[in-house]
Design a protein around this motif. Structure first.
Motif, mmCIF file in Angstrom:
data_model
loop_
_atom_site.group_PDB
_atom_site.id
_atom_site.type_symbol
_atom_site.label_atom_id
_atom_site.label_comp_id
_atom_site.label_asym_id
_atom_site.label_seq_id
_atom_site.Cartn_x
_atom_site.Cartn_y
_atom_site.Cartn_z
ATOM 1 N N UNK A 33 -119.617 30.875 -86.694
ATOM 2 C CA UNK A 33 -120.095 31.967 -85.836
ATOM 3 C C UNK A 33 -119.213 33.200 -85.930
ATOM 4 N N UNK A 34 -118.191 33.168 -86.782
ATOM 5 C CA UNK A 34 -117.310 34.315 -87.005
ATOM 6 C C UNK A 34 -116.642 34.759 -85.710
ATOM 7 N N UNK A 35 -115.950 33.818 -85.066
ATOM 8 C CA UNK A 35 -115.284 34.137 -83.811
ATOM 9 C C UNK A 35 -113.949 33.438 -83.691
ATOM 10 N N UNK A 36 -113.229 33.757 -82.635
ATOM 11 C CA UNK A 36 -111.898 33.215 -82.400
ATOM 12 C C UNK A 36 -111.952 32.149 -81.318
ATOM 13 N N UNK A 37 -110.947 31.280 -81.310
ATOM 14 C CA UNK A 37 -110.963 30.152 -80.390
ATOM 15 C C UNK A 37 -109.642 30.070 -79.645
ATOM 16 N N UNK A 38 -109.732 29.818 -78.339
ATOM 17 C CA UNK A 38 -108.568 29.622 -77.487
ATOM 18 C C UNK A 38 -108.514 28.161 -77.086
ATOM 19 N N UNK A 121 -108.619 41.328 -82.989
ATOM 20 C CA UNK A 121 -109.693 40.380 -82.701
ATOM 21 C C UNK A 121 -111.040 41.063 -82.527
ATOM 22 N N UNK A 122 -111.042 42.259 -81.947
ATOM 23 C CA UNK A 122 -112.303 42.927 -81.659
ATOM 24 C C UNK A 122 -112.856 43.685 -82.861
ATOM 25 N N UNK A 123 -111.965 44.332 -83.618
ATOM 26 C CA UNK A 123 -112.425 45.244 -84.661
ATOM 27 C C UNK A 123 -111.975 44.869 -86.062
ATOM 28 N N UNK A 124 -111.212 43.779 -86.173
ATOM 29 C CA UNK A 124 -110.709 43.327 -87.479
ATOM 30 C C UNK A 124 -109.963 44.445 -88.206
ATOM 31 N N UNK A 125 -109.108 45.126 -87.454
ATOM 32 C CA UNK A 125 -108.286 46.174 -88.037
ATOM 33 C C UNK A 125 -107.014 46.327 -87.217
ATOM 34 N N UNK A 126 -106.025 46.957 -87.826
ATOM 35 C CA UNK A 126 -104.733 47.185 -87.179
ATOM 36 C C UNK A 126 -104.370 48.661 -87.357
ATOM 37 N N UNK A 127 -103.894 49.289 -86.284
ATOM 38 C CA UNK A 127 -103.419 50.664 -86.357
ATOM 39 C C UNK A 127 -101.905 50.666 -86.290
ATOM 40 N N UNK A 128 -101.267 51.233 -87.319
ATOM 41 C CA UNK A 128 -99.812 51.351 -87.362
ATOM 42 C C UNK A 128 -99.482 52.804 -87.670
ATOM 43 N N UNK A 129 -98.816 53.456 -86.728
ATOM 44 C CA UNK A 129 -98.562 54.877 -86.907
ATOM 45 C C UNK A 129 -99.861 55.655 -86.878
ATOM 46 N N UNK A 133 -105.555 49.919 -90.841
ATOM 47 C CA UNK A 133 -105.667 48.991 -91.966
ATOM 48 C C UNK A 133 -106.646 47.871 -91.615
ATOM 49 N N UNK A 134 -107.522 47.563 -92.564
ATOM 50 C CA UNK A 134 -108.518 46.517 -92.349
ATOM 51 C C UNK A 134 -107.898 45.140 -92.575
ATOM 52 N N UNK A 135 -108.321 44.187 -91.776
ATOM 53 C CA UNK A 135 -107.905 42.796 -91.931
ATOM 54 C C UNK A 135 -108.832 42.102 -92.927
ATOM 55 N N UNK A 136 -108.485 40.908 -93.380
ATOM 56 C CA UNK A 136 -109.350 40.202 -94.337
ATOM 57 C C UNK A 136 -110.756 39.992 -93.790
ATOM 58 N N UNK A 138 -112.539 37.376 -93.985
ATOM 59 C CA UNK A 138 -112.476 36.101 -93.269
ATOM 60 C C UNK A 138 -111.233 36.130 -92.388
ATOM 61 N N UNK A 139 -111.436 36.232 -91.079
ATOM 62 C CA UNK A 139 -110.312 36.352 -90.152
ATOM 63 C C UNK A 139 -110.619 35.532 -88.908
ATOM 64 N N UNK A 140 -109.830 34.477 -88.695
ATOM 65 C CA UNK A 140 -110.032 33.575 -87.564
ATOM 66 C C UNK A 140 -108.708 33.361 -86.845
ATOM 67 N N UNK A 141 -108.709 33.655 -85.552
ATOM 68 C CA UNK A 141 -107.529 33.418 -84.720
ATOM 69 C C UNK A 141 -107.752 32.165 -83.895
ATOM 70 N N UNK A 142 -106.819 31.221 -84.004
ATOM 71 C CA UNK A 142 -106.817 30.077 -83.104
ATOM 72 C C UNK A 142 -105.563 30.193 -82.257
#
Length: 318
Positions: A33-38, A121-129, A133-136, A138-142
């Motif tokens: 389902x392309x989501x993260x799990x707690x 987790x929400x946008x599959x990206x990271x802002x630095x400065x 930058x886009x994340x992979x 396939x990105x799953x956080x457990x």
């Protein structure tokens, strides 16, 4: 074809992580389902082992981050490094740039780190400065957290909890599973538990996700999902007891999650259509971290799962 591959993967994971079939199934549903799990549960219940074994079966990188109160956002996302030889800054990516990420004891990190996780987790990206930058793909956080020890922890904000697709409560294994764990640890049960490992490519995962989205869902089942989520926002329409227990209902993100997870549950069960039972099975892990109990419910010791059971009982399937 792909369904049988995932079923073989589920059987292999069950052979490697004994006594936690629900954890294994929900991990696969989150993947589909392309989501993260707690995951919430006491230490030592194979939460870390489960995601490590899954990572070994998937084409992609894996990283574990131990969350601590002194963790900084740059420790997670990376930072700009000055290169004297060129006189320029270059971005050194952090551990979050991995396909599978285990956020161990996530509630021990302060608000700044949680804010960095929120964007990822929400946008599959990271802002630095000044750069993003886009994340992979396939990105799953457990993420894991201990429900017992609360000293030195920071409660996760509702906005972040809402971005977890599922919350799974891990329970202790039964006596039979405990004995098997004991024997497996000594190497005595390797023959009995030997199941052929399965290797999944990212192409297969994305193809499986598309098959999940194509699963047929009747209009009546769609309306059933809507009624379940609306019951959390308008509990007074069903009973005064529900209204007294609920302080805040779920967002539309919960509706979308319930739809995708019910489809994934049906697909894993080798069906090409969704039933109300699929929806009911997924209602607990989809809603339990999104509902906010009233002070009255907390004072009475009402568990979130008890409230969800009441909702399922009172909302008609058709």
């Amino acid at each position: 074809m792909l369904t049988s591959t995932f079923q073989r993967l589920q059987a292999y994971l069950d052979s490697q992580v004994i006594g936690q079939p629900d954890l294994i199934k929900q991990l696969l549903i989150a993947l589909l389902a392309d989501g993260h799990i707690l995951v919430e549960g006491p230490p030592g219940l194979a939460k870390t082992r489960a995601v490590k074994v899954l990572a070994d079966c998937i084409e992609g990188s894996f990283h574990r981050i131990q969350f601590t109160p002194d963790l900084l956002p740059a420790d997670l996302t990376g930072t700009d490094i000055f290169r004297p030889e060129t006189g320029e800054f270059t971005f050194q990516s952090g551990p979050i740039f991995n396909s599978l990420l285990l956020a161990d004891e996530i509630n021990r990190a302060p608000a700044k780190v949680q804010a960095a996780m929120l964007e990822a987790m929400a946008e599959k990206q990271i802002t630095a400065g000044r750069e993003t930058y886009s994340l992979p793909a396939l990105f799953l956080v457990m993420a894991t957290q201990n429900p017992i020890e609360q000293e030195g922890t920071y409660p996760l904000p509702e906005a972040q909890l809402d971005r977890f697709l599922l919350q799974l409560n891990v329970e202790y294994p039964d006596a039979t599973s405990e004995l098997e764990i004991l024997r497996l640890n000594r190497g005595e049960a390797m023959g009995a538990r030997s199941v052929e490992p399965v290797q999944l490519t990212q192409k297969e995962i994305f193809a499986a996700r598309q098959e999940v989205l194509n699963i047929h869902m009747a209009e009546e089942v769609e309306h059933y999902i809507i009624r379940l989520t609306m019951a959390t926002r308008e509990p007074e329409r069903y009973s005064d007891q529900l209204a007294s227990w609920l302080q805040l209902g779920v967002s539309p993100r919960a509706t979308l999650a319930l739809d995708r997870c019910a489809r994934a549950h049906a697909w894993l069960s080798n069906r090409d259509f969704v039933t109300p039972e699929d929806v009911q099975q997924m209602t607990y892990p989809v809603l339990r971290h999104r509902l906010l109990l009233s002070y009255e419910a907390q004072a009475e010791g009402i568990a979130t799962d008890t409230l969800i059971s009441q909702i399922i009982e009172q909302v008609a399937c058709a």
